[in-house]
Design a protein around this motif. Sequence first.
Motif, PDB file in Angstrom:
ATOM      1  N   MET A   1       0.850  -1.190   0.000  1.00 40.41           N
ATOM      2  CA  MET A   1       0.000   0.000   0.000  1.00 40.41           C
ATOM      3  C   MET A   1       0.887   1.241   0.000  1.00 40.41           C
ATOM      4  O   MET A   1       1.853   1.337   0.744  1.00 40.41           O
ATOM      5  N   THR A   2       0.582   2.218  -0.866  1.00 40.14           N
ATOM      6  CA  THR A   2       1.413   3.398  -0.991  1.00 40.14           C
ATOM      7  C   THR A   2       1.062   4.428   0.065  1.00 40.14           C
ATOM      8  O   THR A   2       0.025   4.366   0.719  1.00 40.14           O
ATOM      9  N   THR A   3       1.958   5.409   0.208  1.00 40.46           N
ATOM     10  CA  THR A   3       1.726   6.492   1.163  1.00 40.46           C
ATOM     11  C   THR A   3       0.462   7.252   0.817  1.00 40.46           C
ATOM     12  O   THR A   3      -0.324   7.647   1.698  1.00 40.46           O
ATOM     13  N   ASP A   4       0.226   7.488  -0.501  1.00 39.85           N
ATOM     14  CA  ASP A   4      -0.958   8.233  -0.917  1.00 39.85           C
ATOM     15  C   ASP A   4      -2.240   7.517  -0.507  1.00 39.85           C
ATOM     16  O   ASP A   4      -3.253   8.146  -0.204  1.00 39.85           O
ATOM     17  N   GLN A   5      -2.203   6.188  -0.507  1.00 42.20           N
ATOM     18  CA  GLN A   5      -3.406   5.427  -0.184  1.00 42.20           C
ATOM     19  C   GLN A   5      -3.748   5.488   1.298  1.00 42.20           C
ATOM     20  O   GLN A   5      -4.897   5.376   1.676  1.00 42.20           O
ATOM     21  N   VAL A   6      -2.754   5.667   2.141  1.00 43.50           N
ATOM     22  CA  VAL A   6      -3.027   5.668   3.573  1.00 43.50           C
ATOM     23  C   VAL A   6      -3.089   7.080   4.141  1.00 43.50           C
ATOM     24  O   VAL A   6      -3.496   7.269   5.280  1.00 43.50           O
ATOM     25  N   ALA A   7      -2.654   8.086   3.359  1.00 43.29           N
ATOM     26  CA  ALA A   7      -2.663   9.460   3.847  1.00 43.29           C
ATOM     27  C   ALA A   7      -4.097   9.940   4.042  1.00 43.29           C
ATOM     28  O   ALA A   7      -5.012   9.567   3.305  1.00 43.29           O
ATOM     29  N   GLU A   8      -4.280  10.778   5.047  1.00 46.08           N
ATOM     30  CA  GLU A   8      -5.596  11.354   5.293  1.00 46.08           C
ATOM     31  C   GLU A   8      -5.971  12.277   4.142  1.00 46.08           C
ATOM     32  O   GLU A   8      -5.139  13.054   3.661  1.00 46.08           O
ATOM     33  N   PRO A   9      -7.215  12.234   3.658  1.00 44.78           N
ATOM     34  CA  PRO A   9      -7.633  13.158   2.597  1.00 44.78           C
ATOM     35  C   PRO A   9      -7.384  14.602   3.017  1.00 44.78           C
ATOM     36  O   PRO A   9      -7.597  14.970   4.173  1.00 44.78           O
ATOM     37  N   PHE A  10      -6.949  15.411   2.065  1.00 40.75           N
ATOM     38  CA  PHE A  10      -6.613  16.793   2.396  1.00 40.75           C
ATOM     39  C   PHE A  10      -7.824  17.557   2.916  1.00 40.75           C
ATOM     40  O   PHE A  10      -7.693  18.424   3.778  1.00 40.75           O
ATOM     41  N   SER A  11      -9.009  17.246   2.401  1.00 41.65           N
ATOM     42  CA  SER A  11     -10.203  17.953   2.870  1.00 41.65           C
ATOM     43  C   SER A  11     -10.404  17.761   4.372  1.00 41.65           C
ATOM     44  O   SER A  11     -10.827  18.697   5.073  1.00 41.65           O
ATOM     45  N   LEU A  12     -10.086  16.584   4.880  1.00 33.03           N
ATOM     46  CA  LEU A  12     -10.214  16.343   6.317  1.00 33.03           C
ATOM     47  C   LEU A  12      -9.117  17.052   7.092  1.00 33.03           C
ATOM     48  O   LEU A  12      -9.360  17.610   8.167  1.00 33.03           O
ATOM     49  N   SER A  13      -7.904  17.047   6.565  1.00 28.20           N
ATOM     50  CA  SER A  13      -6.802  17.733   7.220  1.00 28.20           C
ATOM     51  C   SER A  13      -7.077  19.231   7.298  1.00 28.20           C
ATOM     52  O   SER A  13      -6.818  19.871   8.333  1.00 28.20           O
ATOM     53  N   LEU A  14      -7.579  19.800   6.211  1.00 25.55           N
ATOM     54  CA  LEU A  14      -7.878  21.225   6.178  1.00 25.55           C
ATOM     55  C   LEU A  14      -8.988  21.567   7.163  1.00 25.55           C
ATOM     56  O   LEU A  14      -8.897  22.548   7.910  1.00 25.55           O
ATOM     57  N   ASP A 181      -9.252  17.086  -2.422  1.00 27.39           N
ATOM     58  CA  ASP A 181      -8.463  15.862  -2.265  1.00 27.39           C
ATOM     59  C   ASP A 181      -7.657  15.533  -3.522  1.00 27.39           C
ATOM     60  O   ASP A 181      -6.566  14.971  -3.431  1.00 27.39           O
ATOM     61  N   ARG A 182      -8.197  15.881  -4.682  1.00 26.72           N
ATOM     62  CA  ARG A 182      -7.545  15.498  -5.942  1.00 26.72           C
ATOM     63  C   ARG A 182      -6.645  16.592  -6.507  1.00 26.72           C
ATOM     64  O   ARG A 182      -5.946  16.366  -7.506  1.00 26.72           O
ATOM     65  N   PRO A 187       3.195  18.970  -0.816  1.00 24.09           N
ATOM     66  CA  PRO A 187       2.987  19.195   0.617  1.00 24.09           C
ATOM     67  C   PRO A 187       3.152  20.666   1.004  1.00 24.09           C
ATOM     68  O   PRO A 187       2.424  21.178   1.869  1.00 24.09           O
ATOM     69  N   GLU A 188       4.093  21.347   0.349  1.00 20.46           N
ATOM     70  CA  GLU A 188       4.304  22.763   0.643  1.00 20.46           C
ATOM     71  C   GLU A 188       3.105  23.597   0.214  1.00 20.46           C
ATOM     72  O   GLU A 188       2.695  24.539   0.933  1.00 20.46           O
ATOM     73  N   GLU A 189       2.503  23.265  -0.908  1.00 18.26           N
ATOM     74  CA  GLU A 189       1.330  24.009  -1.380  1.00 18.26           C
ATOM     75  C   GLU A 189       0.110  23.735  -0.493  1.00 18.26           C
ATOM     76  O   GLU A 189      -0.683  24.649  -0.214  1.00 18.26           O
ATOM     77  N   ARG A 190      -0.022  22.509  -0.039  1.00 19.93           N
ATOM     78  CA  ARG A 190      -1.109  22.225   0.902  1.00 19.93           C
ATOM     79  C   ARG A 190      -0.921  23.021   2.190  1.00 19.93           C
ATOM     80  O   ARG A 190      -1.893  23.544   2.758  1.00 19.93           O
ATOM     81  N   ALA A 191       0.310  23.139   2.631  1.00 20.03           N
ATOM     82  CA  ALA A 191       0.598  23.927   3.830  1.00 20.03           C
ATOM     83  C   ALA A 191       0.244  25.394   3.594  1.00 20.03           C
ATOM     84  O   ALA A 191      -0.230  26.087   4.514  1.00 20.03           O
ATOM     85  N   GLU A 192       0.438  25.889   2.380  1.00 16.69           N
ATOM     86  CA  GLU A 192       0.071  27.264   2.056  1.00 16.69           C
ATOM     87  C   GLU A 192      -1.444  27.451   2.151  1.00 16.69           C
ATOM     88  O   GLU A 192      -1.915  28.480   2.652  1.00 16.69           O
TER      89      GLU A 192
END
Length: 221
Positions: A1-14, A181-182, A187-192
């Motif tokens: 299983m890849t990191t992308d598959q287990v990572a929390e969706p960005f919408s939830l993180s935000l 999510d898509r 990661p830096e842009e998500r942090a922005e």
Amino acid sequence: MTTDQVAEPFSLSLRAAIEDGHARAQGSEFVGALLAGELNLAGYTALVTQHYFIYGALEAAGDAMREHPVAGRFVFDGLRRLPALVADLAALLGPGWRDLVEPRASTAAYRDRLAEVAATSPTGFVAHHYTRYLGDIAGGQVVRAQLRDQHGLTDAGARFYDFSAIAPVPTFRKRYRSLLDRAPWTPEERAEVVAEAGVAFDHNVAVLVELAADLPTFRAA
């Protein structure tokens, strides 16, 4: 299983990252008075006026971002609030309303931030777009019901809270979360996005605090 598959969706993180800002806005004295039915029409009109300047800047930013390959996906014509705000102010203040409205200091600062960041940075645009539209969609129907029950506003004067152009709302929210999510951000842009969403809430709360200073005048008799 890849990191992308287990990572929390960005919408939830935000959503988790902005919980504090959302709580500060919802728990503000002015919003409390609005939801409790304590505002007279002057108080409500003051809020509509600030929305007019805020959404004018945000939707100008949307026009600037419309052709961007990522940020442009978040520009939905059915979400546009400025035409509704123009109609609401005409109903609340009369045909000469443009001569009667002006942004408060906190609103002017918010507007300047939108012009500086949302109109020039794709991640900044999405951050402000998310915090404003999704927040107003979430709480709008409660406010709309309050305006109907307290002031008899069912159409003119309360069009800002009519999101029928994107109905059904749950489907739209799901689509919006999927866009977050898509989005092919680093990661830096998500942090922005997260950081600027926090700034957006700071500006929103500042507007509400400034409005609350006039609550003695805005409370219904």
